[in-house]
Scaffold this active site. Structure first.
Site, short mmCIF file in Angstrom:
data_model
loop_
_atom_site.label_atom_id
_atom_site.label_comp_id
_atom_site.label_asym_id
_atom_site.label_seq_id
_atom_site.Cartn_x
_atom_site.Cartn_y
_atom_site.Cartn_z
CB VAL A 106 -0.93 0.01 1.24
CG1 VAL A 106 -1.87 1.21 1.18
CG2 VAL A 106 -1.72 -1.29 1.32
CG ASP A 217 -9.09 -9.66 5.94
OD1 ASP A 217 -8.82 -10.27 6.99
OD2 ASP A 217 -8.25 -9.03 5.28
#
Length: 534
Positions: A106, A217
Protein backbone atom coordinates in the site's frame (compact mmCIF):
# COMPACT_ATOMS: atom_id res chain seq x y z
CA UNK A 1 2.09 10.17 -34.10
CA UNK A 2 0.02 12.87 -35.77
CA UNK A 3 2.78 13.28 -38.33
CA UNK A 4 2.77 9.56 -39.07
CA UNK A 5 -0.94 8.78 -38.90
CA UNK A 6 -3.55 10.60 -41.00
CA UNK A 7 -7.12 9.35 -40.37
CA UNK A 8 -8.31 10.89 -43.66
CA UNK A 9 -6.36 8.54 -45.91
CA UNK A 10 -7.56 5.10 -47.01
CA UNK A 11 -7.40 1.92 -44.90
CA UNK A 12 -4.39 0.48 -46.73
CA UNK A 13 -2.32 3.56 -45.98
CA UNK A 14 -3.64 3.57 -42.39
CA UNK A 15 -2.35 0.02 -41.91
CA UNK A 16 1.04 1.10 -43.22
CA UNK A 17 1.06 4.03 -40.82
CA UNK A 18 0.04 1.81 -37.88
CA UNK A 19 2.87 -0.58 -38.71
CA UNK A 20 5.20 2.41 -38.76
CA UNK A 21 3.94 3.49 -35.31
CA UNK A 22 4.32 -0.08 -34.04
CA UNK A 23 7.94 -0.07 -35.16
CA UNK A 24 8.62 3.21 -33.38
CA UNK A 25 6.66 2.37 -30.22
CA UNK A 26 9.67 2.56 -27.89
CA UNK A 27 10.76 5.87 -29.36
CA UNK A 28 7.28 7.39 -29.02
CA UNK A 29 6.93 6.05 -25.48
CA UNK A 30 10.26 7.57 -24.45
CA UNK A 31 9.14 10.96 -25.73
CA UNK A 32 5.89 10.72 -23.74
CA UNK A 33 7.76 9.84 -20.53
CA UNK A 34 10.24 12.70 -21.01
CA UNK A 35 7.45 15.20 -21.67
CA UNK A 36 5.48 14.10 -18.62
CA UNK A 37 8.54 14.20 -16.36
CA UNK A 38 9.39 17.71 -17.54
CA UNK A 39 5.83 19.03 -17.20
CA UNK A 40 5.34 17.57 -13.72
CA UNK A 41 8.83 18.04 -12.33
CA UNK A 42 7.42 20.02 -9.37
CA UNK A 43 5.79 16.84 -8.03
CA UNK A 44 7.77 14.84 -5.50
CA UNK A 45 8.55 11.28 -6.68
CA UNK A 46 7.88 12.11 -10.35
CA UNK A 47 11.37 10.93 -11.35
CA UNK A 48 10.90 7.64 -9.52
CA UNK A 49 9.59 4.53 -11.27
CA UNK A 50 10.39 5.88 -14.75
CA UNK A 51 10.76 2.35 -16.14
CA UNK A 52 7.27 1.42 -14.90
CA UNK A 53 5.74 4.58 -16.33
CA UNK A 54 7.46 3.75 -19.63
CA UNK A 55 5.78 0.31 -19.60
CA UNK A 56 2.44 1.92 -18.79
CA UNK A 57 2.56 4.37 -21.70
CA UNK A 58 3.65 1.56 -24.02
CA UNK A 59 0.81 -0.73 -22.88
CA UNK A 60 -1.81 1.93 -23.59
CA UNK A 61 -0.31 2.82 -26.97
CA UNK A 62 -0.37 -0.87 -27.88
CA UNK A 63 -3.99 -1.18 -26.75
CA UNK A 64 -4.97 1.73 -28.99
CA UNK A 65 -3.27 0.06 -31.94
CA UNK A 66 -4.99 -3.25 -31.12
CA UNK A 67 -8.40 -1.53 -31.04
CA UNK A 68 -7.95 -0.55 -34.67
CA UNK A 69 -6.47 -3.87 -35.78
CA UNK A 70 -8.98 -6.08 -33.94
CA UNK A 71 -12.65 -4.91 -33.60
CA UNK A 72 -13.50 -7.88 -31.29
CA UNK A 73 -10.71 -6.94 -28.90
CA UNK A 74 -11.87 -3.33 -29.11
CA UNK A 75 -15.32 -4.36 -27.84
CA UNK A 76 -13.73 -6.25 -24.93
CA UNK A 77 -11.77 -3.12 -24.00
CA UNK A 78 -14.96 -1.03 -24.06
CA UNK A 79 -16.88 -3.48 -21.84
CA UNK A 80 -14.07 -3.57 -19.31
CA UNK A 81 -13.74 0.21 -19.24
CA UNK A 82 -17.48 0.59 -18.61
CA UNK A 83 -17.24 -1.57 -15.47
CA UNK A 84 -15.16 0.98 -13.54
CA UNK A 85 -12.78 3.86 -14.14
CA UNK A 86 -9.46 2.57 -15.48
CA UNK A 87 -6.55 4.67 -14.24
CA UNK A 88 -3.25 4.19 -16.11
CA UNK A 89 -0.19 3.71 -13.96
CA UNK A 90 1.47 6.62 -15.77
CA UNK A 91 -1.34 8.84 -14.38
CA UNK A 92 -0.18 8.05 -10.84
CA UNK A 93 2.77 9.01 -8.70
CA UNK A 94 3.66 6.18 -6.35
CA UNK A 95 5.02 7.66 -3.12
CA UNK A 96 6.03 6.16 0.20
CA UNK A 97 5.10 2.65 1.33
CA UNK A 98 2.55 3.04 4.14
CA UNK A 99 1.48 -0.55 4.70
CA UNK A 100 1.29 -4.15 3.56
CA UNK A 101 -2.01 -5.97 3.30
CA UNK A 102 -3.10 -9.52 2.69
CA UNK A 103 -2.88 -9.09 -1.07
CA UNK A 104 -0.33 -6.38 -1.73
CA UNK A 105 1.66 -3.31 -0.80
CA UNK A 106 0.00 0.00 0.00
CA UNK A 107 1.47 3.32 -1.12
CA UNK A 108 0.55 6.92 -0.59
CA UNK A 109 0.28 8.54 -4.00
CA UNK A 110 -1.17 11.19 -6.27
CA UNK A 111 -3.63 10.90 -9.12
CA UNK A 112 -2.04 13.30 -11.59
CA UNK A 113 -4.90 14.13 -13.94
CA UNK A 114 -7.13 14.93 -10.92
CA UNK A 115 -4.34 16.40 -8.76
CA UNK A 116 -5.75 14.35 -5.90
CA UNK A 117 -4.05 12.54 -3.01
CA UNK A 118 -4.88 8.84 -3.08
CA UNK A 119 -3.76 5.45 -1.83
CA UNK A 120 -2.41 2.94 -4.36
CA UNK A 121 -3.00 -0.66 -3.28
CA UNK A 122 -0.76 -2.72 -5.53
CA UNK A 123 -1.76 -6.36 -5.92
CA UNK A 124 0.81 -9.17 -5.83
CA UNK A 125 -0.23 -10.48 -9.25
CA UNK A 126 2.11 -10.46 -12.23
CA UNK A 127 -0.29 -11.56 -14.96
CA UNK A 128 -3.97 -12.51 -15.28
CA UNK A 129 -5.43 -15.03 -17.71
CA UNK A 130 -8.63 -13.92 -19.44
CA UNK A 131 -11.02 -15.81 -17.14
CA UNK A 132 -9.32 -14.53 -13.97
CA UNK A 133 -9.21 -11.04 -15.42
CA UNK A 134 -12.99 -11.08 -15.98
CA UNK A 135 -13.58 -12.23 -12.40
CA UNK A 136 -11.32 -9.48 -11.09
CA UNK A 137 -13.05 -6.85 -13.24
CA UNK A 138 -16.45 -7.95 -11.90
CA UNK A 139 -15.17 -7.78 -8.32
CA UNK A 140 -13.70 -4.29 -8.70
CA UNK A 141 -16.85 -3.15 -10.54
CA UNK A 142 -19.02 -4.23 -7.60
CA UNK A 143 -16.77 -2.39 -5.13
CA UNK A 144 -16.58 0.69 -7.38
CA UNK A 145 -20.36 1.10 -7.41
CA UNK A 146 -20.73 1.18 -3.62
CA UNK A 147 -20.87 4.70 -2.21
CA UNK A 148 -21.56 5.03 1.50
CA UNK A 149 -20.31 7.31 4.29
CA UNK A 150 -18.60 4.48 6.17
CA UNK A 151 -17.25 2.48 3.24
CA UNK A 152 -13.88 3.43 1.75
CA UNK A 153 -14.30 5.02 -1.69
CA UNK A 154 -12.68 3.25 -4.63
CA UNK A 155 -11.83 5.72 -7.39
CA UNK A 156 -10.84 3.10 -9.94
CA UNK A 157 -8.29 0.46 -10.82
CA UNK A 158 -5.11 -0.05 -12.79
CA UNK A 159 -5.24 -3.23 -14.91
CA UNK A 160 -1.73 -3.29 -16.36
CA UNK A 161 0.44 -6.43 -16.07
CA UNK A 162 2.84 -6.11 -13.10
CA UNK A 163 0.91 -3.02 -11.97
CA UNK A 164 -2.51 -4.32 -11.00
CA UNK A 165 -3.77 -1.90 -8.36
CA UNK A 166 -6.79 -0.39 -6.65
CA UNK A 167 -6.86 3.40 -6.37
CA UNK A 168 -8.70 4.33 -3.19
CA UNK A 169 -9.46 7.21 -0.87
CA UNK A 170 -6.68 8.46 1.42
CA UNK A 171 -7.53 8.40 5.15
CA UNK A 172 -5.08 10.68 6.94
CA UNK A 173 -4.99 8.92 10.34
CA UNK A 174 -4.44 5.45 8.90
CA UNK A 175 -5.86 2.28 10.41
CA UNK A 176 -7.43 1.87 13.84
CA UNK A 177 -4.75 -0.76 14.52
CA UNK A 178 -1.97 1.79 13.95
CA UNK A 179 -3.73 4.53 15.93
CA UNK A 180 -4.09 2.23 18.95
CA UNK A 181 -0.62 0.72 18.67
CA UNK A 182 1.21 4.03 18.25
CA UNK A 183 -1.11 5.85 20.70
CA UNK A 184 -1.22 8.86 18.38
CA UNK A 185 -4.67 9.90 19.64
CA UNK A 186 -6.31 10.17 23.05
CA UNK A 187 -9.73 8.64 22.43
CA UNK A 188 -12.49 9.55 24.87
CA UNK A 189 -15.36 7.15 25.41
CA UNK A 190 -17.51 9.40 23.25
CA UNK A 191 -14.93 8.90 20.47
CA UNK A 192 -14.84 5.13 21.04
CA UNK A 193 -18.61 4.78 20.92
CA UNK A 194 -18.72 6.92 17.78
CA UNK A 195 -16.05 4.85 16.00
CA UNK A 196 -17.75 1.61 17.09
CA UNK A 197 -21.08 2.86 15.78
CA UNK A 198 -19.63 4.01 12.45
CA UNK A 199 -17.75 0.81 11.66
CA UNK A 200 -20.79 -1.27 12.61
CA UNK A 201 -22.89 0.88 10.25
CA UNK A 202 -20.40 0.23 7.45
CA UNK A 203 -20.51 -3.55 7.90
CA UNK A 204 -24.29 -3.47 8.30
CA UNK A 205 -24.57 -1.60 4.98
CA UNK A 206 -22.68 -4.40 3.21
CA UNK A 207 -24.83 -7.06 4.88
CA UNK A 208 -28.07 -5.26 3.93
CA UNK A 209 -27.34 -4.84 0.22
CA UNK A 210 -29.77 -6.58 -2.13
CA UNK A 211 -26.99 -9.06 -2.80
CA UNK A 212 -25.39 -9.16 0.65
CA UNK A 213 -21.61 -8.79 0.81
CA UNK A 214 -19.74 -10.74 3.48
CA UNK A 215 -16.57 -8.82 4.25
CA UNK A 216 -14.48 -11.91 5.23
CA UNK A 217 -11.54 -9.91 6.59
CA UNK A 218 -12.76 -7.53 9.29
CA UNK A 219 -9.89 -6.43 11.53
CA UNK A 220 -8.58 -3.22 13.05
CA UNK A 221 -6.15 -2.92 10.11
CA UNK A 222 -9.17 -2.56 7.80
CA UNK A 223 -10.89 0.17 9.84
CA UNK A 224 -9.53 3.47 8.55
CA UNK A 225 -9.84 6.85 10.26
CA UNK A 226 -9.54 10.52 9.48
CA UNK A 227 -10.41 13.70 11.35
CA UNK A 228 -13.85 15.13 10.69
CA UNK A 229 -13.99 18.51 12.40
CA UNK A 230 -13.65 17.79 16.12
CA UNK A 231 -14.72 14.18 15.60
CA UNK A 232 -13.42 11.15 13.71
CA UNK A 233 -14.72 9.51 10.55
CA UNK A 234 -14.38 5.72 10.33
CA UNK A 235 -14.60 3.68 7.11
CA UNK A 236 -14.46 -0.01 6.26
CA UNK A 237 -11.77 -1.04 3.76
CA UNK A 238 -10.85 -4.16 1.75
CA UNK A 239 -14.33 -5.65 1.38
CA UNK A 240 -15.25 -7.93 -1.52
CA UNK A 241 -11.71 -9.00 -2.42
CA UNK A 242 -12.15 -12.78 -2.52
CA UNK A 243 -10.90 -13.20 -6.10
CA UNK A 244 -7.93 -10.89 -5.55
CA UNK A 245 -6.95 -12.76 -2.38
CA UNK A 246 -7.27 -16.14 -4.09
CA UNK A 247 -5.15 -15.16 -7.08
CA UNK A 248 -2.59 -13.40 -4.89
CA UNK A 249 -2.16 -16.53 -2.78
CA UNK A 250 -1.76 -18.64 -5.94
CA UNK A 251 0.88 -16.38 -7.52
CA UNK A 252 2.96 -15.45 -4.47
CA UNK A 253 4.53 -17.00 -1.40
CA UNK A 254 2.70 -14.50 0.82
CA UNK A 255 0.27 -16.23 3.17
CA UNK A 256 -2.80 -14.02 3.78
CA UNK A 257 -3.92 -16.30 6.63
CA UNK A 258 -1.02 -15.00 8.69
CA UNK A 259 -1.99 -11.87 10.61
CA UNK A 260 -5.76 -12.44 10.41
CA UNK A 261 -6.10 -15.36 12.82
CA UNK A 262 -6.81 -13.07 15.78
CA UNK A 263 -10.14 -12.06 14.21
CA UNK A 264 -11.26 -15.46 12.88
CA UNK A 265 -14.48 -16.92 14.27
CA UNK A 266 -14.31 -20.42 15.80
CA UNK A 267 -16.42 -21.93 13.00
CA UNK A 268 -13.88 -20.70 10.42
CA UNK A 269 -11.14 -22.52 12.32
CA UNK A 270 -13.25 -25.65 11.77
CA UNK A 271 -13.22 -24.96 8.00
CA UNK A 272 -16.71 -23.47 8.10
CA UNK A 273 -17.83 -20.88 5.57
CA UNK A 274 -17.82 -17.11 6.00
CA UNK A 275 -21.18 -15.66 7.05
CA UNK A 276 -22.58 -12.43 8.44
CA UNK A 277 -22.14 -14.01 11.89
CA UNK A 278 -18.40 -14.58 11.32
CA UNK A 279 -18.12 -10.90 10.35
CA UNK A 280 -19.84 -9.98 13.63
CA UNK A 281 -17.40 -12.15 15.60
CA UNK A 282 -14.45 -10.32 14.00
CA UNK A 283 -16.15 -7.01 14.81
CA UNK A 284 -16.33 -8.12 18.46
CA UNK A 285 -12.54 -8.55 18.54
CA UNK A 286 -12.08 -5.09 16.96
CA UNK A 287 -14.41 -3.62 19.60
CA UNK A 288 -12.22 -5.23 22.29
CA UNK A 289 -9.16 -3.55 20.71
CA UNK A 290 -10.99 -0.22 20.54
CA UNK A 291 -12.12 -0.43 24.17
CA UNK A 292 -8.82 -1.60 25.67
CA UNK A 293 -6.37 0.10 23.32
CA UNK A 294 -4.45 -3.19 23.22
CA UNK A 295 -3.39 -5.57 20.46
CA UNK A 296 -5.46 -8.77 20.36
CA UNK A 297 -3.49 -11.89 21.39
CA UNK A 298 -0.21 -9.98 21.42
CA UNK A 299 2.73 -12.38 21.60
CA UNK A 300 0.61 -15.53 21.20
CA UNK A 301 1.45 -18.01 18.43
CA UNK A 302 -1.07 -19.32 15.91
CA UNK A 303 -1.58 -22.68 17.61
CA UNK A 304 -2.27 -21.05 20.98
CA UNK A 305 -4.84 -18.67 19.49
CA UNK A 306 -6.49 -21.50 17.54
CA UNK A 307 -6.85 -23.73 20.61
CA UNK A 308 -7.94 -20.84 22.85
CA UNK A 309 -10.74 -19.71 20.52
CA UNK A 310 -11.98 -23.20 19.62
CA UNK A 311 -12.56 -24.16 23.25
CA UNK A 312 -14.65 -21.02 23.81
CA UNK A 313 -12.15 -18.87 25.71
CA UNK A 314 -11.96 -15.14 25.05
CA UNK A 315 -9.64 -12.26 25.82
CA UNK A 316 -10.19 -10.75 29.27
CA UNK A 317 -12.25 -7.57 29.24
CA UNK A 318 -10.73 -5.14 31.81
CA UNK A 319 -12.97 -3.86 34.60
CA UNK A 320 -12.46 -0.24 33.52
CA UNK A 321 -14.41 -0.90 30.30
CA UNK A 322 -18.01 0.37 30.66
CA UNK A 323 -20.38 -2.53 31.26
CA UNK A 324 -22.55 -1.59 28.27
CA UNK A 325 -19.51 -1.73 25.96
CA UNK A 326 -18.29 -4.94 27.56
CA UNK A 327 -21.70 -6.56 27.06
CA UNK A 328 -21.67 -5.72 23.35
CA UNK A 329 -18.21 -7.27 22.94
CA UNK A 330 -19.31 -10.44 24.74
CA UNK A 331 -22.42 -10.81 22.61
CA UNK A 332 -20.59 -10.14 19.34
CA UNK A 333 -17.91 -12.81 19.89
CA UNK A 334 -20.22 -15.51 21.25
CA UNK A 335 -19.02 -19.05 20.47
CA UNK A 336 -22.15 -20.09 18.57
CA UNK A 337 -22.92 -18.08 15.40
CA UNK A 338 -26.68 -18.12 16.10
CA UNK A 339 -26.09 -16.50 19.49
CA UNK A 340 -24.41 -13.46 17.94
CA UNK A 341 -26.54 -10.39 17.19
CA UNK A 342 -26.76 -8.98 13.69
CA UNK A 343 -25.08 -5.66 12.94
CA UNK A 344 -28.54 -4.07 12.91
CA UNK A 345 -29.16 -5.32 16.45
CA UNK A 346 -25.75 -4.06 17.55
CA UNK A 347 -26.56 -0.62 16.15
CA UNK A 348 -29.78 -0.52 18.17
CA UNK A 349 -27.83 -1.41 21.32
CA UNK A 350 -25.16 1.21 20.64
CA UNK A 351 -27.43 4.07 19.69
CA UNK A 352 -28.96 4.80 23.09
CA UNK A 353 -25.80 4.09 25.10
CA UNK A 354 -23.53 6.29 22.97
CA UNK A 355 -25.95 9.22 23.38
CA UNK A 356 -25.86 8.81 27.16
CA UNK A 357 -22.05 8.71 27.14
CA UNK A 358 -21.87 11.91 25.09
CA UNK A 359 -24.16 13.71 27.55
CA UNK A 360 -22.17 12.43 30.52
CA UNK A 361 -18.85 13.59 29.07
CA UNK A 362 -20.31 17.04 28.41
CA UNK A 363 -21.38 17.20 32.06
CA UNK A 364 -17.87 16.17 33.12
CA UNK A 365 -16.34 18.93 31.02
CA UNK A 366 -18.77 21.46 32.47
CA UNK A 367 -18.04 20.30 36.03
CA UNK A 368 -14.27 20.45 35.49
CA UNK A 369 -14.58 23.91 33.94
CA UNK A 370 -16.61 25.14 36.92
CA UNK A 371 -14.05 23.75 39.38
CA UNK A 372 -11.16 25.41 37.54
CA UNK A 373 -12.95 28.77 37.41
CA UNK A 374 -13.66 28.72 41.15
CA UNK A 375 -10.07 27.76 42.00
CA UNK A 376 -8.64 30.45 39.70
CA UNK A 377 -10.93 33.17 41.04
CA UNK A 378 -10.27 32.19 44.65
CA UNK A 379 -6.51 32.11 44.01
CA UNK A 380 -6.46 35.57 42.42
CA UNK A 381 -8.66 37.00 45.17
CA UNK A 382 -11.34 38.12 42.73
CA UNK A 383 -14.08 36.49 44.83
CA UNK A 384 -15.25 37.77 48.17
CA UNK A 385 -15.92 35.10 50.84
CA UNK A 386 -19.65 35.47 50.21
CA UNK A 387 -19.21 35.16 46.42
CA UNK A 388 -16.92 32.17 46.90
CA UNK A 389 -19.55 30.47 49.02
CA UNK A 390 -22.26 31.20 46.45
CA UNK A 391 -20.14 29.92 43.55
CA UNK A 392 -19.17 26.78 45.43
CA UNK A 393 -22.81 26.09 46.21
CA UNK A 394 -23.73 26.54 42.56
CA UNK A 395 -20.93 24.17 41.51
CA UNK A 396 -21.99 21.59 44.06
CA UNK A 397 -25.62 21.79 42.96
CA UNK A 398 -24.52 21.00 39.41
CA UNK A 399 -22.96 17.74 40.60
CA UNK A 400 -25.55 16.62 43.18
CA UNK A 401 -23.31 17.58 46.07
CA UNK A 402 -24.21 17.22 49.75
CA UNK A 403 -27.12 19.21 51.16
CA UNK A 404 -28.02 20.13 54.71
CA UNK A 405 -30.83 17.55 54.83
CA UNK A 406 -30.22 14.15 56.50
CA UNK A 407 -29.07 11.65 53.90
CA UNK A 408 -29.26 7.89 53.73
CA UNK A 409 -28.79 5.22 51.04
CA UNK A 410 -30.20 1.87 52.26
CA UNK A 411 -29.11 0.05 49.10
CA UNK A 412 -25.50 1.18 49.58
CA UNK A 413 -25.62 0.24 53.28
CA UNK A 414 -26.82 -3.26 52.42
CA UNK A 415 -24.18 -3.73 49.74
CA UNK A 416 -21.34 -2.74 52.08
CA UNK A 417 -22.71 -4.93 54.87
CA UNK A 418 -22.56 -7.97 52.57
CA UNK A 419 -18.78 -7.58 52.26
CA UNK A 420 -16.34 -9.18 54.66
CA UNK A 421 -13.74 -7.37 56.73
CA UNK A 422 -10.54 -6.47 54.85
CA UNK A 423 -11.92 -7.57 51.48
CA UNK A 424 -12.40 -6.17 48.00
CA UNK A 425 -15.37 -3.80 47.77
CA UNK A 426 -16.87 -3.18 44.33
CA UNK A 427 -19.26 -0.20 44.37
CA UNK A 428 -19.01 0.53 40.65
CA UNK A 429 -21.93 1.57 38.44
CA UNK A 430 -24.18 2.30 41.43
CA UNK A 431 -24.96 5.92 40.49
CA UNK A 432 -23.23 7.01 43.71
CA UNK A 433 -22.81 10.75 44.32
CA UNK A 434 -20.81 12.96 46.67
CA UNK A 435 -23.24 12.45 49.56
CA UNK A 436 -22.73 8.69 49.36
CA UNK A 437 -19.01 9.14 50.01
CA UNK A 438 -19.68 9.85 53.70
CA UNK A 439 -21.29 6.40 53.95
CA UNK A 440 -18.44 4.79 51.99
CA UNK A 441 -15.86 6.39 54.29
CA UNK A 442 -17.59 5.40 57.54
CA UNK A 443 -18.65 1.87 56.62
CA UNK A 444 -16.23 0.68 53.91
CA UNK A 445 -12.96 2.48 54.59
CA UNK A 446 -13.02 2.78 58.38
CA UNK A 447 -15.34 0.06 59.71
CA UNK A 448 -14.68 -2.70 57.12
CA UNK A 449 -11.05 -1.67 56.42
CA UNK A 450 -11.50 -2.74 52.76
CA UNK A 451 -8.35 -3.65 50.81
CA UNK A 452 -9.66 -2.62 47.37
CA UNK A 453 -12.27 0.07 46.76
CA UNK A 454 -13.75 0.27 43.25
CA UNK A 455 -15.90 3.32 42.54
CA UNK A 456 -15.73 3.55 38.75
CA UNK A 457 -18.67 4.69 36.57
CA UNK A 458 -20.49 6.76 39.22
CA UNK A 459 -21.47 10.42 39.65
CA UNK A 460 -18.71 11.42 42.08
CA UNK A 461 -17.17 14.89 41.76
CA UNK A 462 -14.07 16.45 43.30
CA UNK A 463 -15.95 17.18 46.53
CA UNK A 464 -16.81 13.51 47.01
CA UNK A 465 -13.24 12.44 46.26
CA UNK A 466 -11.97 14.97 48.81
CA UNK A 467 -14.16 13.29 51.44
CA UNK A 468 -12.55 9.93 50.58
CA UNK A 469 -9.05 11.44 50.51
CA UNK A 470 -9.47 12.98 53.98
CA UNK A 471 -10.23 9.53 55.40
CA UNK A 472 -7.34 7.59 53.85
CA UNK A 473 -5.22 7.96 57.00
CA UNK A 474 -7.86 5.86 58.82
CA UNK A 475 -7.28 2.82 56.58
CA UNK A 476 -3.82 1.26 56.31
CA UNK A 477 -5.07 -1.84 54.47
CA UNK A 478 -6.27 -0.15 51.28
CA UNK A 479 -4.13 -1.24 48.31
CA UNK A 480 -6.24 -0.21 45.31
CA UNK A 481 -8.47 2.85 44.84
CA UNK A 482 -10.30 2.95 41.51
CA UNK A 483 -12.13 6.10 40.39
CA UNK A 484 -12.48 5.61 36.61
CA UNK A 485 -15.18 7.49 34.74
CA UNK A 486 -16.52 9.94 37.31
CA UNK A 487 -16.58 13.75 37.49
CA UNK A 488 -13.21 14.25 39.17
CA UNK A 489 -11.35 17.44 38.20
CA UNK A 490 -7.88 18.79 39.07
CA UNK A 491 -9.21 19.93 42.47
CA UNK A 492 -10.08 16.34 43.40
CA UNK A 493 -6.74 15.04 42.14
CA UNK A 494 -4.96 17.60 44.32
CA UNK A 495 -6.86 16.40 47.41
CA UNK A 496 -5.94 12.76 46.70
CA UNK A 497 -2.26 13.48 46.02
CA UNK A 498 -1.98 15.57 49.18
CA UNK A 499 -3.50 12.76 51.25
CA UNK A 500 -1.24 10.10 49.72
CA UNK A 501 1.87 12.26 50.16
CA UNK A 502 1.23 13.28 53.77
CA UNK A 503 -0.26 10.07 55.20
CA UNK A 504 1.29 6.68 55.79
CA UNK A 505 -0.70 4.32 53.54
CA UNK A 506 -0.27 1.19 51.41
CA UNK A 507 -1.96 2.25 48.17
CA UNK A 508 -0.03 0.88 45.20
CA UNK A 509 -2.67 1.36 42.48
CA UNK A 510 -4.76 4.44 41.75
CA UNK A 511 -7.22 4.56 38.83
CA UNK A 512 -8.27 8.03 37.63
CA UNK A 513 -8.84 7.54 33.90
CA UNK A 514 -11.74 9.10 31.96
CA UNK A 515 -12.31 12.08 34.26
CA UNK A 516 -12.13 15.85 33.78
CA UNK A 517 -8.42 16.02 34.59
CA UNK A 518 -6.12 18.48 32.80
CA UNK A 519 -2.33 18.84 32.65
CA UNK A 520 -2.42 20.52 36.07
CA UNK A 521 -3.90 17.41 37.68
CA UNK A 522 -1.42 15.20 35.85
CA UNK A 523 1.42 17.35 37.21
CA UNK A 524 0.12 16.89 40.77
CA UNK A 525 0.19 13.13 40.24
CA UNK A 526 3.74 13.25 38.85
CA UNK A 527 4.94 15.40 41.77
CA UNK A 528 3.35 12.97 44.23
CA UNK A 529 5.17 10.01 42.65
CA UNK A 530 8.50 11.85 42.90
CA UNK A 531 7.94 12.59 46.60
CA UNK A 532 6.94 8.99 47.34
CA UNK A 533 10.02 7.67 45.53
CA UNK A 534 12.27 9.97 47.56
Amino acid sequence: MKQIFDPQIDEKDQKTDLDDIQGKLNEITSILVEQQTEQLRHYEWIEQNISQRFKSFKIHLQQNIDRIHDPVKAQDFVKEEQAFLHIPYHDLIQGTLIGQGGFGDVYRGRWLSRDHEVVIKKVRIQYLHDNHRKDLVNEISMMYQIRYDHILNIFGGCMEPENYALIVEYMSLGSLYDVLKEQTLQLSWTDRWSIAYQMTKGINYLHKLQKAIIHRDIKSLNILLKENGKDFLAKIADFGLAEIRHETMRQSSYNPFVGTLQWKAPELLEMGRHTEASDVYALGVVLWELGTGCEAYKGADAQTIDTFVRRGDRLKIPINIPKSFSDIISRAWAQEPLQRPTCQQLLNLMKDVSSEVAIKEKLKTAAASTDRRIVEEATTGSLSPQQHSTSSTRSNDTRNATSSLPYNNPKLNRQINLCSMRSEMDLSEQNLNDQDMNIVVEEALIEKQCTELMLHHNQISSQGISIVADALHNNHKLDYLELWDNFVSDEGVHAVTQALTLNDNNITRLGLGTNGITDKGAKDLADMLKKIQH
